[in-house]
Design a protein around this motif. Structure first.
Motif, PDB file in Angstrom:
ATOM      1  N   PRO A 218       0.836  -1.221   0.000  1.00 16.73           N
ATOM      2  CA  PRO A 218       0.000   0.000   0.000  1.00 16.73           C
ATOM      3  C   PRO A 218       0.858   1.253   0.000  1.00 16.73           C
ATOM      4  N   TYR A 219       0.242   2.334  -0.521  1.00 14.63           N
ATOM      5  CA  TYR A 219       0.954   3.605  -0.639  1.00 14.63           C
ATOM      6  C   TYR A 219       1.268   4.179   0.740  1.00 14.63           C
ATOM      7  N   GLU A 237     -15.030  12.640   3.691  1.00 18.79           N
ATOM      8  CA  GLU A 237     -14.085  11.533   3.801  1.00 18.79           C
ATOM      9  C   GLU A 237     -13.293  11.264   2.521  1.00 18.79           C
ATOM     10  N   ASN A 238     -13.199  12.255   1.646  1.00 20.24           N
ATOM     11  CA  ASN A 238     -12.465  12.056   0.394  1.00 20.24           C
ATOM     12  C   ASN A 238     -11.013  12.512   0.471  1.00 20.24           C
ATOM     13  N   PHE A 239     -10.730  13.476   1.337  1.00 19.57           N
ATOM     14  CA  PHE A 239      -9.389  14.041   1.406  1.00 19.57           C
ATOM     15  C   PHE A 239      -8.968  14.224   2.862  1.00 19.57           C
ATOM     16  N   ASP A 287      -5.107  12.369  -1.057  1.00 21.81           N
ATOM     17  CA  ASP A 287      -6.297  11.954  -1.811  1.00 21.81           C
ATOM     18  C   ASP A 287      -6.585  10.508  -1.450  1.00 21.81           C
ATOM     19  N   LEU A 288      -7.639  10.279  -0.693  1.00 15.45           N
ATOM     20  CA  LEU A 288      -7.910   8.946  -0.163  1.00 15.45           C
ATOM     21  C   LEU A 288      -8.483   8.001  -1.217  1.00 15.45           C
ATOM     22  N   LYS A 289      -9.147   8.546  -2.229  1.00 16.92           N
ATOM     23  CA  LYS A 289      -9.683   7.690  -3.297  1.00 16.92           C
ATOM     24  C   LYS A 289      -8.567   7.227  -4.234  1.00 16.92           C
ATOM     25  N   ALA A 360      -8.436  18.305  -5.319  1.00 17.07           N
ATOM     26  CA  ALA A 360      -8.063  17.258  -6.268  1.00 17.07           C
ATOM     27  C   ALA A 360      -6.771  17.584  -7.008  1.00 17.07           C
ATOM     28  N   GLU A 361      -6.472  18.861  -7.133  1.00 18.93           N
ATOM     29  CA  GLU A 361      -5.308  19.264  -7.917  1.00 18.93           C
ATOM     30  C   GLU A 361      -4.179  19.862  -7.062  1.00 18.93           C
TER      31      GLU A 361
END
Length: 784
Positions: A218-219, A237-239, A287-289, A360-361
């Motif tokens: 895993p990362y 819960e995305n970031f 970035d969790l996704k 995201a960026e």
């Protein structure tokens, strides 16, 4: 008998009156406990029925926690240790409806139901739990432990680890870098011995097969030698956002402690000096996704390469615009997690950006830029990483404070349209705004009535008329009850120390006093209510000041001007001063016939941006000329003899005193410089670089601002007093100045040293010795 009784009463009253006028340095410089006990650190219980505060009615070595119940407000009770341990921590987070609070305690995650009062342990972790918070789905909570984020599903009890953040550097595959000789020997050996060659090839194929079939690791995000300052999860819960702290390597100054308990001289490690590299805070996004992390860049910030205006004073130097270093505050997420904003400061503190983060960026979009060629500051704007910043309940508007108008006011900004609106305006300042429980109103404190008063207001969420809720003249420090029905008010006036009051949360309600802390001895003296006055400075500015006037029959024609410390501090106001010892000393001086003036000179707090930055690049400029103009005001309006004016102060006030004696000796006959900065190049970076920039970039500012360069101008009588273990303004400052005065063959100065004292004196014996010397200086030089 009745007449005799009345005579006794009259004699007692005369005795009290006589005693009330007999102040002495020894009396006022005793342990402050003699004055009484005064409440601090107000806190409500979760239901808004009990007020907790620090207090010390029994005169113990330290304050303890006490409480007052609204059911019986006359009964002040000491809080037991058991009850103290049961109190909800102040940093407990609310859910959106404010019906629950979450917090960690001794490695356990707790949720308090404010409706029922029940406490529930939802996780027994056994290790430190940091930053617990409700997410957008309030059945799920985030927490940090061991520098990694976790999410707990409260209903199922499932705990999930979200991040893999590790200290150190990422391991790299090291190539065989054997010497050419070793490579040649191996290749030659394999060419000669076929069996050995076959084994080598089989081993290589086996290794390749194992690598191909091994489950991908895993990362992990490696942070090197940096430390995590803030780690938080977006509500959706995305970031995750990570503040990475890097401590700068600088040479620190050593302060020797000659009276350490060990009997040996012990070196105290302290700060570095102005111009050294400050620590930095960088922002990373996880970035969790996508299971990856990246740093946030600042190239898109407007003005990021701007040079300061002062460079025009150095045409001989080459100034190349380049991307300035910045430091980040903690990102603030909207409730739904859709947006995040962050407060960013340029390291030179001439720019502050409120920016929207493209999570995201890893890019930034500036929403508001506050540029100040001096330095960005003011109430609610704070230092690096601090200040007012948050979201309105609509998840579209962000709020913050700015000095755009010249005074610190409250603004909202629509992050979708960019429309900005000032909610408050005028020649006053706003303090500590927050949104009501129902999301419809603001609560805020302002100085709208008078720069020297503080009152509590409420105002519609999108702006409108402010409604004043407090009525007492002075300072009203309000703690609103959780149900928003009552105000617990710490209140004081110019000659009345802080006391606790309770008031209903409605306009014009009458406050009720709950504590009565003044000692009987303290109350026997009629402490003055100094007049708040203004006088004209040479440049036309109206300078605010506190004036203490003596009884005309005792007036001696002499005056003392007091210079408060800290630079950015307000002391001309209608509440109990943090300089309470000096306040009492000024009463003593007035009793002796002196006229005393206490000035909020240029650089002081409370009067907006222009006043705050009036000392930029020249300390000892307008801040000193304000003292000179104050002396002229006393001569022209209050019967002061122009040859009988003294000046004194501590820290920044000590610095101004030195500048006054060195550069305005025709105005000031004597002065006492206490714990004073003598050379700004030797002070700390955070404070000094804001005002004077850096010594190697702006030497002009340092040369004209440091007293040590002007010591040859000393004509009057100077007392220098300094603590030897001062880790703020180092004793080295006055040692260097003393050597300069010796070399200049000055003989009208003396120095008093205090071996056990830091910047702020502690021992009554030290306070007493210092102020007896100050009083003697003024009596000997101004009354003859």
């Amino acid at each position: 008998m009745k007449r005799i009784w009345i005579l006794h009463i009259l004699l007692f009253a005369v005795s009290i009156t006589a005693n009330s006028q007999q102040l002495s340095v020894e009396k006022i410089m005793r342990d402050p406990k003699w004055m009484g006990t005064f409440p601090t650190d107000i806190q409500w219980d979760d239901k808004g029925q009990t007020i907790y505060f620090r207090y010390n009615p029994d005169q113990n070595p330290a304050d303890s926690l006490y409480k007052i119940s609204l059911q019986n407000p006359s009964d002040i009770q000491k809080v037991s240790l058991t009850e103290q341990r049961s109190l909800t921590p102040r940093n407990a987070r609310y859910n959106h409806a404010k019906t629950k609070r979450i917090y960690s305690q001794n490695g356990e995650l707790m949720i308090l139901d404010l409706v029922t009062g029940n406490k529930q342990s939802v996780l027994k972790w056994g290790e430190r739990i940091g930053n617990p918070n409700f997410l957008a789905n309030e059945n799920r909570v985030s927490l940090e432990s061991g520098n990694n984020l976790y999410v707990l599903d409260i209903q199922s009890g499932k705990l999930q680890r979200l991040t893999r953040i590790q200290s150190g550097n990422k391991p790299s595959d090291k190539e065989d870098r054997a010497a050419d000789r070793e490579k040649w020997l191996k290749e030659d050996n394999l060419a000669l011995l076929s069996v050995i060659n076959e084994r080598e090839q089989k081993e290589a194929k086996s290794k390749a097969y194992q690598e191909a079939t091994r489950e991908k690791e895993p990362y992990s995000f490696y942070i090197g030698s940096k430390a995590i300052s803030n780690l938080q999860l977006s509500p959706d819960e995305n970031f995750a956002t990570i503040l990475l702290f890097t401590r700068a390597e600088n040479k620190s100054t050593i302060v020797p402690d000659y009276v350490d308990a060990s009997g040996y001289t012990v070196n105290l490690p302290t700060r570095s000096k102005v111009g050294d590299n400050p620590p930095t805070l960088e922002l990373a996004i996880y970035d969790l996704k996508k299971d990856t992390a990246y740093m946030v860049g600042v190239a898109d910030l407007p003005g990021i390469t701007d040079l300061p205006d002062y460079v025009k004073d150095y045409p001989e130097k080459t100034w190349e615009p380049k991307e300035r270093k910045v430091t980040f505050g903690a990102p603030v997420f909207s409730r739904d997690g859709k947006y995040a904003v962050v407060n960013i400061r340029a390291i030179d503190n001439k720019d502050r950006w409120i920016a929207l983060i493209d999570l995201a960026e890893g890019r930034l979009k500036s929403l508001d830029r506050q540029r100040d060629e001096a330095w960005v500051a003011g109430p609610g704007i704070g230092g690096f990483g601090g200040g007012t910043l948050g979201w309105l309940p609509d998840n579209k508007h962000v709020y913050f404070q700015s000095e755009q108008s010249g005074y610190s006011h409250l603004y909202i900004l629509n992050v979708e349209t960019g429309e900005k609106k000032a909610l408050t305006a005028g020649k006053f300042e706003v303090f500590d705004p927050f949104i009501s429980k129902n999301g419809k109103y603001w609560y805020l404190t302002t100085s709208e009535v008078h720069p020297g008063e503080r009152h509590f207001y409420m105002m519609p969420l999108m702006g409108g008329k402010m409604e004043k809720l407090t009525t007492m003249t002075g300072n009203n420090e309000v703690s609103l009850s959780p149900d928003e029905k009552n105000l617990a008010i710490l209140y004081s006036y110019s000659n009345k120390p802080w006391e606790l009051f309770i008031q209903a949360n409605t306009p014009k309600s009458q406050p009720k006093q709950l504590t009565f802390g003044q000692s009987e001895e303290f109350k026997t003296y009629a402490w003055r209510d100094p007049a708040l006055v203004t006088f004209k400075a040479a440049d036309g500015a109206d300078v605010p000041a506190r004036l203490y006037t003596p009884d005309p029959a005792k007036k001696n024609g002499a005056a003392v001007i007091f210079v408060h410390g800290a630079g950015y501090l307000q002391n001309v106001h209608k509440w109990w001063s943090s300089y309470f010892r000096e306040y009492m000393f000024h009463n003593l001086l007035a009793d002796m016939g002196y006229t005393v003036l206490d000035i909020d000179y240029r650089g002081s707090a409370g009067y907006g941006r222009d006043w705050r930055t009036g000392i930029y690049r020249h300390m000892g400029g307008k801040d000193l000329s304000d003292q000179v103009d104050g002396a002229k005001f006393l001569v022209q309006n209050h019967g002061v003899n122009p040859g009988k004016v003294g000046i004194y102060g501590g820290s920044y006030g000590g610095f101004i005193t030195l500048m006054a004696l060195f550069t305005a000796s025709d105005t000031f006959k004597s002065g006492a410089a206490l714990r004073s900065v003598t050379d700004w190049a030797h002070y700390n970076h955070g404070y000094t670089s804001n005002i004077l920039n850096e010594p190697f970039n702006d030497p002009i500012a340092y040369r004209r601002s440091s007293p040590i360069y002007f010591a040859e101008g000393l004509k009057g009588n100077l007392l220098i007093a300094h603590g030897m273990v001062d880790v703020n303004v180092h004793f080295q400052d006055v040692v260097r100045l003393a050597q300069r005065l010796i070399e200049l063959e000055k003989d009208n100065w003396e120095i008093a040293i205090y071996p056990v004292e830091d910047h702020g004196f502690v021992e009554p014996s030290s306070w007493t010795d210092e102020y007896k010397r100050i009083l003697k200086l003024f009596n000997d030089t101004l009354l003859k």
